[in-house]
Scaffold this active site. Structure first.
Site, short mmCIF file in Angstrom:
data_model
loop_
_atom_site.label_atom_id
_atom_site.label_comp_id
_atom_site.label_asym_id
_atom_site.label_seq_id
_atom_site.Cartn_x
_atom_site.Cartn_y
_atom_site.Cartn_z
CE1 TYR A 252 43.67 53.44 15.28
CE2 TYR A 252 45.94 54.11 15.69
CZ TYR A 252 44.93 53.17 15.77
OH TYR A 252 45.18 51.95 16.34
CG ASN B 90 37.47 65.03 13.21
OD1 ASN B 90 37.23 66.23 13.10
ND2 ASN B 90 36.94 64.29 14.16
CG ASP C 27 33.77 58.03 6.23
OD1 ASP C 27 33.02 58.55 7.09
OD2 ASP C 27 35.01 58.03 6.34
CE1 TYR D 190 38.33 51.98 15.38
CE2 TYR D 190 40.63 51.32 15.37
CZ TYR D 190 39.56 51.93 16.00
OH TYR D 190 39.72 52.49 17.23
CG HIS E 232 35.53 56.86 10.12
ND1 HIS E 232 35.00 57.87 9.35
CD2 HIS E 232 36.23 57.50 11.10
CE1 HIS E 232 35.37 59.05 9.82
NE2 HIS E 232 36.13 58.85 10.87
CG ASN F 23 40.44 62.08 14.35
OD1 ASN F 23 39.67 61.82 13.43
ND2 ASN F 23 40.04 62.09 15.60
#
Length: 186
Positions: A64, A112, A91, A14, A19, A66
């Site tokens: 992560y 989220n 973001d 990532y 994100h 969420n």
């Protein structure tokens, strides 16, 4: 004490994705302040230091996106940080790439990571810097936010990251979010 949080997803997969814009801002801020966000605790990476006499914590949750609120709530509880002293950087695909929007509070707006923070902090009242990542009409949302920036996008994003860093430093130095909003919400 000030707690600045950059939202993103952990791992090389990532790294530098849309994100992870919050992580990118945190890395630029850490570099400018000559600190390293490398202590592993509270389900995140963090550093705590003094800046102009103010205790400052920089946090990159590693749960992560969420579940970011898990890490944030642990740090807030341990260091006894009030939500009024929290700023979150993340973001926003509803704004042009690199554009900033600084707010005192607000809803999750479909993000989220922010939903998780609101759930764990039990409030929507925390400062935030949204950094635009734009959105392409024919892309799936998940594919878009987990995709990497193109070279032209990076040319738009990097000045936005620099402005976000300056806005955070202004907030730490002045503790005046209205001044920050007036100066950086252009």
């Amino acid at each position: 004490m000030k707690l600045i949080i950059g939202l993103g997803n952990p791992g090389k997969k990532y790294d530098q994705t849309r994100h992870n814009t919050g992580f990118m801002v945190m890395d630029a801020l850490a570099k400018k302040l000559n600190v390293s966000i490398d202590t592993k605790k509270f389900d995140g990476l963090y550093t705590k230091f003094k800046y102009h006499g103010e205790d400052v914590i920089l946090l990159k949750p590693q749960t992560y996106m969420n579940e970011s609120g898990q890490s944030v709530s642990q740090v807030m509880k341990y260091f006894k940080v009030d939500s009024d002293d929290v700023m979150v950087v993340y973001d926003d695909m509803d704004m042009p790439t690199g554009k900033l929007r600084i707010r005192l509070k607000g809803s999750a707006g479909g993000h989220n990571g922010i939903k998780s923070l609101i759930a764990h902090m039990h409030t929507q009242e925390f400062k935030r810097i949204r950094v635009g990542i734009d959105k392409m009409k024919h892309y799936d949302t998940v594919d878009w936010v987990l995709g990497h920036f193109s070279i032209p996008e990076m040319q738009l994003l990097l000045p936005g990251i620099d402005k976000a860093v300056d806005a955070i430093i202004c907030w730490i130095e002045t503790d005046d979010i209205n001044k920050v909003m007036n100066q950086y919400n252009v």
